[in-house]
Design a protein around this motif. Structure first.
Motif, PDB file in Angstrom:
ATOM      1  N   ARG A 102      45.025  38.512  40.908  1.00 20.67           N
ATOM      2  CA  ARG A 102      45.287  38.855  39.421  1.00 20.67           C
ATOM      3  C   ARG A 102      43.732  39.765  38.406  1.00 20.67           C
ATOM      4  NH1 ARG A 102      45.017  32.564  38.399  1.00 20.67           N
ATOM      5  NH2 ARG A 102      43.630  32.547  40.198  1.00 20.67           N
ATOM      6  N   ASP A 103      43.040  39.611  39.139  1.00 18.06           N
ATOM      7  CA  ASP A 103      41.863  40.457  38.439  1.00 18.06           C
ATOM      8  C   ASP A 103      41.890  42.107  38.814  1.00 18.06           C
ATOM      9  OD1 ASP A 103      41.312  38.172  36.614  1.00 18.06           O
ATOM     10  OD2 ASP A 103      40.136  37.393  38.192  1.00 18.06           O
ATOM     11  N   GLY A 104      42.795  42.196  39.560  1.00 20.26           N
ATOM     12  CA  GLY A 104      42.830  43.842  40.718  1.00 20.26           C
ATOM     13  C   GLY A 104      42.684  43.788  41.412  1.00 20.26           C
ATOM     14  N   PRO A 105      42.666  45.664  42.117  1.00 18.88           N
ATOM     15  CA  PRO A 105      43.212  45.232  43.751  1.00 18.88           C
ATOM     16  C   PRO A 105      41.830  44.525  43.901  1.00 18.88           C
ATOM     17  CG  PRO A 105      43.338  47.317  42.087  1.00 18.88           C
ATOM     18  CD  PRO A 105      42.877  45.768  41.102  1.00 18.88           C
ATOM     19  N   VAL A 106      42.091  44.449  45.809  1.00 20.64           N
ATOM     20  CA  VAL A 106      41.026  43.390  46.269  1.00 20.64           C
ATOM     21  C   VAL A 106      40.948  44.705  47.864  1.00 20.64           C
ATOM     22  CG1 VAL A 106      40.559  42.175  48.144  1.00 20.64           C
ATOM     23  CG2 VAL A 106      41.646  41.510  46.221  1.00 20.64           C
ATOM     24  N   VAL A 107      39.356  45.129  48.416  1.00 17.26           N
ATOM     25  CA  VAL A 107      39.837  45.492  49.062  1.00 17.26           C
ATOM     26  C   VAL A 107      38.891  44.995  50.022  1.00 17.26           C
ATOM     27  CG1 VAL A 107      38.183  47.449  50.315  1.00 17.26           C
ATOM     28  CG2 VAL A 107      38.709  47.149  47.848  1.00 17.26           C
ATOM     29  N   ILE A 108      39.524  44.951  51.693  1.00 13.65           N
ATOM     30  CA  ILE A 108      39.322  44.460  53.381  1.00 13.65           C
ATOM     31  C   ILE A 108      38.682  45.289  54.209  1.00 13.65           C
ATOM     32  CG2 ILE A 108      40.548  43.235  55.155  1.00 13.65           C
ATOM     33  CD1 ILE A 108      43.104  42.421  53.115  1.00 13.65           C
ATOM     34  N   TYR A 145      40.841  48.413  53.821  1.00 13.15           N
ATOM     35  CA  TYR A 145      41.923  48.699  52.696  1.00 13.15           C
ATOM     36  C   TYR A 145      41.932  48.152  51.599  1.00 13.15           C
ATOM     37  CZ  TYR A 145      43.149  48.981  58.259  1.00 13.15           C
ATOM     38  OH  TYR A 145      43.152  49.180  59.471  1.00 13.15           O
ATOM     39  N   ILE A 146      42.992  48.849  50.837  1.00 21.48           N
ATOM     40  CA  ILE A 146      42.963  48.009  48.990  1.00 21.48           C
ATOM     41  C   ILE A 146      44.493  48.014  49.162  1.00 21.48           C
ATOM     42  CG2 ILE A 146      42.849  50.433  48.803  1.00 21.48           C
ATOM     43  CD1 ILE A 146      41.806  49.505  46.156  1.00 21.48           C
ATOM     44  N   LEU A 147      44.399  47.422  48.428  1.00 19.56           N
ATOM     45  CA  LEU A 147      45.553  46.141  48.209  1.00 19.56           C
ATOM     46  C   LEU A 147      45.773  46.465  46.718  1.00 19.56           C
ATOM     47  CD1 LEU A 147      45.014  44.963  50.891  1.00 19.56           C
ATOM     48  CD2 LEU A 147      46.483  43.488  50.101  1.00 19.56           C
ATOM     49  N   LEU A 148      46.727  46.998  46.067  1.00 16.08           N
ATOM     50  CA  LEU A 148      46.738  46.940  44.480  1.00 16.08           C
ATOM     51  C   LEU A 148      47.998  46.043  43.948  1.00 16.08           C
ATOM     52  CD1 LEU A 148      47.522  51.094  44.981  1.00 16.08           C
ATOM     53  CD2 LEU A 148      45.137  49.706  44.425  1.00 16.08           C
ATOM     54  N   PRO A 149      47.887  45.721  42.990  1.00 18.10           N
ATOM     55  CA  PRO A 149      48.360  44.480  42.602  1.00 18.10           C
ATOM     56  C   PRO A 149      49.801  45.580  41.991  1.00 18.10           C
ATOM     57  CG  PRO A 149      46.668  44.613  41.157  1.00 18.10           C
ATOM     58  CD  PRO A 149      46.551  45.367  41.972  1.00 18.10           C
ATOM     59  N   PRO A 150      51.223  44.719  41.841  1.00 15.68           N
ATOM     60  CA  PRO A 150      52.012  44.704  40.757  1.00 15.68           C
ATOM     61  C   PRO A 150      51.688  45.477  39.185  1.00 15.68           C
ATOM     62  CG  PRO A 150      52.762  42.946  41.914  1.00 15.68           C
ATOM     63  CD  PRO A 150      51.263  42.937  41.989  1.00 15.68           C
ATOM     64  N   GLY A 151      52.019  46.857  38.795  1.00 15.08           N
ATOM     65  CA  GLY A 151      51.279  47.631  37.524  1.00 15.08           C
ATOM     66  C   GLY A 151      50.215  47.868  37.446  1.00 15.08           C
ATOM     67  N   GLU A 153      47.660  50.540  37.121  1.00 14.05           N
ATOM     68  CA  GLU A 153      47.188  51.496  36.523  1.00 14.05           C
ATOM     69  C   GLU A 153      45.766  52.724  36.162  1.00 14.05           C
ATOM     70  OE1 GLU A 153      49.446  51.234  32.552  1.00 14.05           O
ATOM     71  OE2 GLU A 153      51.441  50.976  33.575  1.00 14.05           O
ATOM     72  N   GLY A 154      44.795  51.705  37.522  1.00 17.16           N
ATOM     73  CA  GLY A 154      43.298  52.004  37.089  1.00 17.16           C
ATOM     74  C   GLY A 154      43.527  52.845  37.993  1.00 17.16           C
ATOM     75  N   THR A 202      36.594  41.554  49.325  1.00 14.17           N
ATOM     76  CA  THR A 202      35.939  41.907  48.221  1.00 14.17           C
ATOM     77  C   THR A 202      37.014  42.517  46.573  1.00 14.17           C
ATOM     78  OG1 THR A 202      33.931  42.585  49.603  1.00 14.17           O
ATOM     79  CG2 THR A 202      33.634  42.862  47.078  1.00 14.17           C
ATOM     80  N   PRO A 203      36.741  41.517  45.860  1.00 14.07           N
ATOM     81  CA  PRO A 203      37.328  42.498  44.672  1.00 14.07           C
ATOM     82  C   PRO A 203      37.141  43.582  44.007  1.00 14.07           C
ATOM     83  CG  PRO A 203      36.777  40.211  43.925  1.00 14.07           C
ATOM     84  CD  PRO A 203      36.632  40.249  45.125  1.00 14.07           C
ATOM     85  N   LEU A 204      37.726  45.082  43.874  1.00 15.68           N
ATOM     86  CA  LEU A 204      37.457  45.714  43.406  1.00 15.68           C
ATOM     87  C   LEU A 204      36.289  46.204  43.067  1.00 15.68           C
ATOM     88  CD1 LEU A 204      37.587  49.170  43.998  1.00 15.68           C
ATOM     89  CD2 LEU A 204      39.583  49.415  41.944  1.00 15.68           C
ATOM     90  N   ALA A 205      36.371  45.479  42.054  1.00 15.62           N
ATOM     91  CA  ALA A 205      35.100  45.707  40.812  1.00 15.62           C
ATOM     92  C   ALA A 205      33.761  45.569  41.389  1.00 15.62           C
ATOM     93  CB  ALA A 205      35.144  45.268  39.594  1.00 15.62           C
ATOM     94  N   ASP A 206      34.027  44.178  42.306  1.00 10.83           N
ATOM     95  CA  ASP A 206      32.532  43.421  42.887  1.00 10.83           C
ATOM     96  C   ASP A 206      32.432  44.905  43.609  1.00 10.83           C
ATOM     97  OD1 ASP A 206      32.447  41.620  41.812  1.00 10.83           O
ATOM     98  OD2 ASP A 206      33.631  40.238  43.000  1.00 10.83           O
TER      99      ASP A 206
END
Length: 487
Positions: A102-108, A145-151, A153-154, A202-206
């Protein structure tokens, strides 16, 4: 709101529904039929929601798997009878949890693992594993790996090759990590635990603020989920399929259809027709479903349909298995977007099992070679020809459970036989045959004792696993040996 505006909204709602009904007249069905079909449609998503509550919101001291969002619950030792999981596999250590986008992409991030099978698999709310990576699929090197949520645009950081950028269809996901256990020795378990500690979510921002690298789970606080908890969910989430009532299921289904993290499939005529049918009984996006406002006839119809759906799934599970010489293979060849019965069967029998036999497959066995229920009161043999072992690229495992699917304690702490044991010389082979002795009491013959698979005193069953299966293990043409009663 003025009367005119109210009437316009009612008119729009009604004409919108009528237009939908005219475009797809097959959506007009009796409430019983709608409820039955809704059960097939929504069972997987309902269990997803219930499991997400267990993992991310149920912080009771008795809930060992509570992990919060973007964290894995790790099984850090071989599974034994004290671990209350149905049909577990003692030949892998697991990590599992729910991702929140919900707050953006997540990195595994996954470390290099060269000495054993491992996989990372990510499932959407519909039970579709859209990411399957690991040693058999894309190698053993460290990957992220990075998972991008729907929509989204970053900008995606330059660290990620396009092969490891995953466009995810929802803002929630379930992930599971598996690592093979060969011997179960203390030193091996310590090695696997070290690998587990290097897997990060890890959330992308972190991730960016940490110098473009994942943050170890031990260094991250638990972030609880904040999803709607419908009445009764804490009481029925564990053992959900057998516990939930019609009222609870349809109430939860309405919550799901109003959950922004679980969008419906795009461009699905089949699903749009189902959604129109559900709206006819008061369930859908923007609607507030209240079971108590239904008439007694409406409640009875929905309960009838709910029960019919439950029974049809259970019946199909038993009747639609692929027969592999008495062992039953679940038909999971994908297509969960439209194959709702297949989706519901997997959700009921083994939620989060693969929707396709890409990484691994399995087979159930409930009866002996004579078609009689398996019982610890008898002695059995399971005989493999060494020239015709289960054809796999990775490994095979045959765990034994009681009639309810749980491991049962035994004096040698053995709950499975597998190819690792055979490769290590722990099992005796004579005259080109591997004979497994399945019985409650330990055999007196030393060689038979080495090949002993302890059986519970009463009824029992098997659920074999085949990692990296060849086609005969998925289409039923492999000559899997039967379990023969010793007479």
């Amino acid at each position: 709101m003025g009367k005119l505006a109210s009437r316009l909204l009612v008119f729009v709602a009604l004409t919108g529904f009528v237009a939908c009904a005219q475009a797809a007249p097959e959506t007009e069905q009796k409430p019983e039929a709608v409820a039955e079909r809704a059960y097939l449609y929504g069972l997987q998503q309902a269990i997803f929601y219930g499991q997400r509550w267990i993992y991310t919101q149920n912080d009771a001291e008795t809930n060992d798997i509570y992990s919060g969002l973007n964290r894995f619950f790790w099984v850090r030792k071989q599974i034994t009878p004290d671990f209350p999981v149905v049909t577990p596999n003692a030949t892998t250590l697991y990590g599992s949890g729910f991702l929140d986008l919900r707050d953006g992409p997540v990195v595994i991030e996954v470390p290099e693992i060269t000495d054993r099978y491992f996989s990372v698999q990510i499932m959407d709310p519909y039970g579709i594993f859209r990411i399957i990576v690991g040693s058999p699929f894309n190698g053993t090197k460290a990957r992220k790996y990075i998972l991008l949520p729907p929509g989204f645009e970053g900008n995606v950081p330059a660290d990620f090759p396009t092969t490891d950028i995953m466009q995810w269809p929802s803002k929630t996901a379930y992930g599971v990590v598996r690592m093979a256990v060969k011997t179960g020795s203390d030193s091996e378990i310590a090695t696997i635990n070290a690998y587990q500690d290097q897997v990060t979510v890890t959330p992308l921002a972190d991730w960016l603020s940490n110098g473009n690298k994942g943050i170890a789970q031990a260094d991250r606080d638990i972030v609880p989920g904040d999803f709607v908890v419908p009445a009764g969910l804490p009481d029925y989430a564990v053992g959900q399929v057998d516990k939930q009532t019609a009222e609870q299921f349809f109430t939860l289904l309405n919550v799901i259809l109003n959950d922004a993290t679980m969008p419906v499939l795009e461009d699905s005529l089949m699903e749009s027709q189902m959604l129109a049918q559900l709206r006819s009984i008061g369930i859908g996006k923007g609607l507030t479903f209240d079971w108590e406002k239904l008439t007694s006839d409406q409640k009875a119809a929905m309960e009838t349909g709910f029960k019919a759906g439950f029974e049809s799934v259970r019946k199909t599970l038993k009747s639609n298995l692929i027969n592999m010489n008495g062992w039953g293979i679940v038909r999971n060849d994908g297509g969960f977007e439209t194959k709702w019965m297949d989706r519901a069967v997997i959700a009921d029998a083994a939620w989060a099992a693969p929707d396709k036999n890409i990484s691994h497959g399995g087979a159930f066995l409930f009866t002996d070679a004579d078609g009689k229920p398996l019982s610890g009161a008898n002695k059995y043999t399971l005989t493999f020809d060494m020239n015709d072992l289960p054809p796999v690229t990775q490994f095979w495992s045959i765990p034994i459970y009681d009639a309810n699917g749980y491991f049962v304690a035994n004096e040698i702490n053995r709950y499975t036989v597998n190819s690792f044991m055979l490769d290590a010389g722990d099992l005796v082979v004579k005259d080109g045959k591997l004979v497994i002795y399945v019985q409650n009491a330990k055999p007196t013959d030393p060689d038979q004792a080495k090949n002993w698979l302890p059986a519970p005193k009463e009824g029992f069953r098997f659920t074999s696993r085949f990692y990296g299966p060849y086609a005969p293990l998925t289409n039923g043409t492999y000559n899997m040996p039967k379990v023969v009663r010793v007479k």
